[in-house]
Design a protein around this motif. Structure first.
Motif, PDB file in Angstrom:
ATOM      1  N   GLY A  21       0.794  -1.220   0.000  1.00 23.39           N
ATOM      2  CA  GLY A  21       0.000   0.000   0.000  1.00 23.39           C
ATOM      3  C   GLY A  21       0.824   1.266   0.000  1.00 23.39           C
ATOM      4  O   GLY A  21       0.263   2.369   0.006  1.00 23.39           O
ATOM      5  N   TYR A  22       2.143   1.148   0.010  1.00 28.61           N
ATOM      6  CA  TYR A  22       2.998   2.312  -0.115  1.00 28.61           C
ATOM      7  C   TYR A  22       3.210   2.638  -1.586  1.00 28.61           C
ATOM      8  O   TYR A  22       3.056   1.775  -2.454  1.00 28.61           O
ATOM      9  CB  TYR A  22       4.361   2.062   0.551  1.00 28.61           C
ATOM     10  N   SER A  23       3.596   3.874  -1.854  1.00 20.11           N
ATOM     11  CA  SER A  23       3.935   4.230  -3.222  1.00 20.11           C
ATOM     12  C   SER A  23       5.344   3.731  -3.529  1.00 20.11           C
ATOM     13  O   SER A  23       6.113   3.392  -2.621  1.00 20.11           O
ATOM     14  CB  SER A  23       3.880   5.750  -3.413  1.00 20.11           C
ATOM     15  N   VAL A  24       5.686   3.695  -4.802  1.00 24.03           N
ATOM     16  CA  VAL A  24       7.034   3.278  -5.210  1.00 24.03           C
ATOM     17  C   VAL A  24       8.078   4.173  -4.548  1.00 24.03           C
ATOM     18  O   VAL A  24       9.101   3.694  -4.039  1.00 24.03           O
ATOM     19  CB  VAL A  24       7.166   3.311  -6.747  1.00 24.03           C
ATOM     20  N   GLN A  25       7.827   5.484  -4.539  1.00 23.62           N
ATOM     21  CA  GLN A  25       8.793   6.406  -3.937  1.00 23.62           C
ATOM     22  C   GLN A  25       8.901   6.184  -2.439  1.00 23.62           C
ATOM     23  O   GLN A  25       9.993   6.278  -1.855  1.00 23.62           O
ATOM     24  CB  GLN A  25       8.391   7.852  -4.227  1.00 23.62           C
ATOM     25  N   GLN A  26       7.785   5.888  -1.772  1.00 23.05           N
ATOM     26  CA  GLN A  26       7.833   5.626  -0.335  1.00 23.05           C
ATOM     27  C   GLN A  26       8.649   4.381  -0.030  1.00 23.05           C
ATOM     28  O   GLN A  26       9.397   4.348   0.944  1.00 23.05           O
ATOM     29  CB  GLN A  26       6.411   5.473   0.214  1.00 23.05           C
ATOM     30  N   VAL A  27       8.518   3.357  -0.869  1.00 24.60           N
ATOM     31  CA  VAL A  27       9.317   2.148  -0.668  1.00 24.60           C
ATOM     32  C   VAL A  27      10.795   2.499  -0.759  1.00 24.60           C
ATOM     33  O   VAL A  27      11.613   2.066   0.073  1.00 24.60           O
ATOM     34  CB  VAL A  27       8.951   1.065  -1.705  1.00 24.60           C
ATOM     35  N   ARG A  28      11.171   3.291  -1.742  1.00 22.43           N
ATOM     36  CA  ARG A  28      12.569   3.695  -1.892  1.00 22.43           C
ATOM     37  C   ARG A  28      13.027   4.516  -0.696  1.00 22.43           C
ATOM     38  O   ARG A  28      14.138   4.330  -0.175  1.00 22.43           O
ATOM     39  CB  ARG A  28      12.746   4.501  -3.178  1.00 22.43           C
ATOM     40  N   ASP A  29      12.160   5.426  -0.236  1.00 17.93           N
ATOM     41  CA  ASP A  29      12.521   6.275   0.901  1.00 17.93           C
ATOM     42  C   ASP A  29      12.696   5.456   2.170  1.00 17.93           C
ATOM     43  O   ASP A  29      13.626   5.699   2.958  1.00 17.93           O
ATOM     44  CB  ASP A  29      11.447   7.344   1.116  1.00 17.93           C
ATOM     45  N   LEU A  30      11.796   4.499   2.399  1.00 15.22           N
ATOM     46  CA  LEU A  30      11.884   3.679   3.601  1.00 15.22           C
ATOM     47  C   LEU A  30      13.095   2.764   3.562  1.00 15.22           C
ATOM     48  O   LEU A  30      13.688   2.450   4.602  1.00 15.22           O
ATOM     49  CB  LEU A  30      10.594   2.873   3.777  1.00 15.22           C
ATOM     50  N   GLU A  31      13.475   2.346   2.390  1.00 12.58           N
ATOM     51  CA  GLU A  31      14.728   1.595   2.257  1.00 12.58           C
ATOM     52  C   GLU A  31      15.916   2.493   2.585  1.00 12.58           C
ATOM     53  O   GLU A  31      16.844   2.092   3.300  1.00 12.58           O
ATOM     54  CB  GLU A  31      14.872   1.052   0.833  1.00 12.58           C
ATOM     55  N   ALA A  32      15.870   3.722   2.106  1.00 15.62           N
ATOM     56  CA  ALA A  32      16.981   4.654   2.302  1.00 15.62           C
ATOM     57  C   ALA A  32      17.212   4.978   3.775  1.00 15.62           C
ATOM     58  O   ALA A  32      18.356   5.172   4.203  1.00 15.62           O
ATOM     59  CB  ALA A  32      16.731   5.937   1.513  1.00 15.62           C
ATOM     60  N   VAL A  33      16.137   5.044   4.579  1.00 13.45           N
ATOM     61  CA  VAL A  33      16.292   5.386   5.999  1.00 13.45           C
ATOM     62  C   VAL A  33      16.448   4.158   6.881  1.00 13.45           C
ATOM     63  O   VAL A  33      16.510   4.277   8.105  1.00 13.45           O
ATOM     64  CB  VAL A  33      15.101   6.241   6.494  1.00 13.45           C
ATOM     65  N   GLY A  34      16.507   2.970   6.279  1.00 17.97           N
ATOM     66  CA  GLY A  34      16.804   1.764   7.046  1.00 17.97           C
ATOM     67  C   GLY A  34      15.627   1.037   7.629  1.00 17.97           C
ATOM     68  O   GLY A  34      15.806   0.131   8.451  1.00 17.97           O
ATOM     69  N   VAL A  35      14.401   1.401   7.236  1.00 19.04           N
ATOM     70  CA  VAL A  35      13.241   0.668   7.727  1.00 19.04           C
ATOM     71  C   VAL A  35      13.275  -0.770   7.223  1.00 19.04           C
ATOM     72  O   VAL A  35      12.910  -1.707   7.939  1.00 19.04           O
ATOM     73  CB  VAL A  35      11.932   1.374   7.302  1.00 19.04           C
ATOM     74  N   ILE A  36      13.676  -0.957   5.996  1.00 19.84           N
ATOM     75  CA  ILE A  36      13.875  -2.299   5.442  1.00 19.84           C
ATOM     76  C   ILE A  36      15.329  -2.436   5.022  1.00 19.84           C
ATOM     77  O   ILE A  36      16.021  -1.437   4.795  1.00 19.84           O
ATOM     78  CB  ILE A  36      12.942  -2.553   4.226  1.00 19.84           C
ATOM     79  N   ALA A  37      15.779  -3.671   4.941  1.00 21.03           N
ATOM     80  CA  ALA A  37      17.159  -3.925   4.549  1.00 21.03           C
ATOM     81  C   ALA A  37      17.386  -3.478   3.100  1.00 21.03           C
ATOM     82  O   ALA A  37      16.447  -3.481   2.296  1.00 21.03           O
ATOM     83  CB  ALA A  37      17.468  -5.413   4.690  1.00 21.03           C
ATOM     84  N   PRO A  38      18.613  -3.081   2.744  1.00 23.92           N
ATOM     85  CA  PRO A  38      18.887  -2.670   1.362  1.00 23.92           C
ATOM     86  C   PRO A  38      18.556  -3.791   0.381  1.00 23.92           C
ATOM     87  O   PRO A  38      18.851  -4.962   0.628  1.00 23.92           O
ATOM     88  CB  PRO A  38      20.386  -2.375   1.376  1.00 23.92           C
ATOM     89  N   ALA A  39      17.913  -3.424  -0.710  1.00 26.27           N
ATOM     90  CA  ALA A  39      17.586  -4.410  -1.735  1.00 26.27           C
ATOM     91  C   ALA A  39      18.840  -4.752  -2.534  1.00 26.27           C
ATOM     92  O   ALA A  39      19.742  -3.928  -2.701  1.00 26.27           O
ATOM     93  CB  ALA A  39      16.515  -3.854  -2.668  1.00 26.27           C
ATOM     94  N   VAL A  40      18.879  -5.992  -3.007  1.00 25.64           N
ATOM     95  CA  VAL A  40      19.959  -6.396  -3.912  1.00 25.64           C
ATOM     96  C   VAL A  40      19.729  -5.689  -5.245  1.00 25.64           C
ATOM     97  O   VAL A  40      18.587  -5.528  -5.689  1.00 25.64           O
ATOM     98  CB  VAL A  40      19.958  -7.925  -4.097  1.00 25.64           C
ATOM     99  N   ARG A  41      20.803  -5.257  -5.866  1.00 22.21           N
ATOM    100  CA  ARG A  41      20.693  -4.599  -7.171  1.00 22.21           C
ATOM    101  C   ARG A  41      20.995  -5.591  -8.287  1.00 22.21           C
ATOM    102  O   ARG A  41      22.010  -6.305  -8.240  1.00 22.21           O
ATOM    103  CB  ARG A  41      21.658  -3.418  -7.266  1.00 22.21           C
ATOM    104  N   ALA A  42      20.118  -5.627  -9.270  1.00 20.15           N
ATOM    105  CA  ALA A  42      20.351  -6.474 -10.444  1.00 20.15           C
ATOM    106  C   ALA A  42      21.419  -5.826 -11.329  1.00 20.15           C
ATOM    107  O   ALA A  42      21.843  -4.685 -11.092  1.00 20.15           O
ATOM    108  CB  ALA A  42      19.047  -6.647 -11.216  1.00 20.15           C
ATOM    109  N   GLY A  43      21.845  -6.558 -12.333  1.00 15.77           N
ATOM    110  CA  GLY A  43      22.870  -6.031 -13.225  1.00 15.77           C
ATOM    111  C   GLY A  43      22.463  -4.745 -13.895  1.00 15.77           C
ATOM    112  O   GLY A  43      23.306  -3.893 -14.199  1.00 15.77           O
ATOM    113  N   ASN A  44      21.172  -4.554 -14.124  1.00 17.06           N
ATOM    114  CA  ASN A  44      20.683  -3.329 -14.769  1.00 17.06           C
ATOM    115  C   ASN A  44      20.432  -2.202 -13.759  1.00 17.06           C
ATOM    116  O   ASN A  44      19.941  -1.135 -14.108  1.00 17.06           O
ATOM    117  CB  ASN A  44      19.408  -3.612 -15.554  1.00 17.06           C
ATOM    118  N   GLY A  45      20.761  -2.449 -12.464  1.00 18.41           N
ATOM    119  CA  GLY A  45      20.597  -1.427 -11.434  1.00 18.41           C
ATOM    120  C   GLY A  45      19.258  -1.428 -10.751  1.00 18.41           C
ATOM    121  O   GLY A  45      19.058  -0.696  -9.776  1.00 18.41           O
ATOM    122  N   TYR A  46      18.333  -2.234 -11.225  1.00 26.41           N
ATOM    123  CA  TYR A  46      17.013  -2.271 -10.613  1.00 26.41           C
ATOM    124  C   TYR A  46      17.078  -2.982  -9.252  1.00 26.41           C
ATOM    125  O   TYR A  46      17.855  -3.933  -9.067  1.00 26.41           O
ATOM    126  CB  TYR A  46      16.012  -3.002 -11.511  1.00 26.41           C
TER     127      TYR A  46
END
Length: 254
Positions: A21-46
Motif C-alpha cells: 500500500g505504499y507508493s514506489v517512492q515511499q518504498v525507496r525512501d523507507l529503504e533509504a532510511v533503514g526501515v527495510i534492509a537494502p535491496a539487492v541490485r540487479a545487473g541493470n541497477g534495478y
C-alpha cells in the motif's frame, strides 16, 4: 518446494508497493532510511526485493500507527543492529507506555465524571448557586491537586484559571472560589492525560459556555479509542517483529 520458492521470490519495487500500500517512492525512501534492509541490485541497477521486505514494511505500518513514524523507523533499524535482549525490552517498553497513557486518560475521565456529578448535585441542591462558595489558598489548592504552586501560577498565566486577588499587608493573595477550583480540577485531569494547553483552554471554554463536561468527556472517549487502536496495531506488529528479531538476532547477545 513451493513454499521455499515463495520465500526467495524476487519482487520489483512496484510489486512491493502494490503488496504494502505504499507508493514506489515511499518504498525507496523507507529503504533509504533503514526501515527495510537494502535491496539487492540487479545487473541493470534495478532493485530486487523479497517477501521479507514486504513483511517488514507491513510491520512498520502497524508500528508507525502505534508509536509514530519517527519511533517506528528507529525500532525497525534497531531490529537488525542492536542486541536481541535490548530490542525485545524496547518493544515491551512501548507496550507499557501505551498502557500508561491509557490509564492516564481513564483517570482523567473518572475525574471529569466526578466533577460533572458534583456540579449536578450542587445545582439540584441550590439552582441559584451557593451563597457563600468555598475558597482555597494557592497552597491548599496545590496540595489538593498534587501539583506545585508554580503550576497553578502558570495555568493562570495561560488564561486557564482566574483566581481572585485579596489585599494583604504584603500586597495581595490569590483566593480560589468554587468555579475556579472546578476549572483547576478539570485542568489537572486533562493535563495528566496529556492534553496540551490550547486543548485544555478550548475544553474549559466549552465547559464554561455550556455548563457541562460533555464535550471534554467525548474528547477523552475519542482519545481512549485511539489508544486502543494503537495498542491493537502494536499487538499486530508484535508477531512480525518477533519473527524479524529471531531472524536477525540468532547470533547476537546483550
Amino acid at each position: 518446494m513451493e513454499g521455499e520458492r515463495a520465500v526467495v521470490e524476487v519482487l520489483s519495487t512496484s510489486d512491493v508497493a502494490a503488496a504494502t500500500g505504499y507508493s514506489v517512492q515511499q518504498v525507496r525512501d523507507l529503504e533509504a532510511v533503514g526501515v527495510i534492509a537494502p535491496a539487492v541490485r540487479a545487473g541493470n541497477g534495478y532493485r530486487r526485493f523479497t517477501t521479507a521486505h514486504v513483511r517488514d514494511l507491513r510491520a512498520y505500518r502497524e508500528l508507525a500507527h502505534a508509536v509514530g513514524p519517527v519511533e517506528a523507523r528507529r525500532v525497525m533499524r534497531e531490529l537488525r543492529t542492536v542486541a536481541t535482549d535490548e530490542v525485545v525490552a524496547a518493544v515491551f517498553a512501548r507496550h507499557a507506555r501505551l498502557g500508561h497513557e491509557r490509564e492516564e486518560a481513564r483517570a482523567a475521565r473518572r475525574a471529569l465524571l466526578a466533577i460533572r456529578a458534583e456540579s449536578a448535585h450542587e445545582l439540584e441542591a441550590d439552582p441559584d448557586g451557593p451563597a457563600d462558595p468555598a475558597t482555597m489558598t494557592i497552597t491548599e489548592l496545590a496540595d489538593a491537586l498534587g501539583v506545585r504552586t508554580s503550576t497553578l501560577r502558570f495555568w493562570e498565566q495561560e488564561g486557564l484559571l482566574a483566581p481572585e486577588r485579596i489585599p494583604t499587608r504584603a500586597g495581595s493573595a490569590r483566593r480560589y472560589r468554587t468555579p475556579v477550583i472546578r476549572d483547576a480540577r478539570i485542568t489537572a485531569a486533562l493535563r495528566s492525560a496529556g492534553y496540551p494547553i490550547p486543548e485544555v483552554r478550548a475544553a474549559l471554554t466549552s465547559i464554561r459556555d455550556s455548563g457541562d463536561c460533555g464535550a471534554a468527556l467525548e474528547a477523552l472517549e475519542a482519545r481512549l479509542r485511539d489508544i486502543t487502536g494503537r495498542m491493537l496495531a502494536l499487538l499486530r506488529a508484535g508477531g512480525v517483529l518477533a519473527e524479524i528479531i529471531r531472524h536477525h538476532g540468532l547470533n547476537r547477545a546483550g
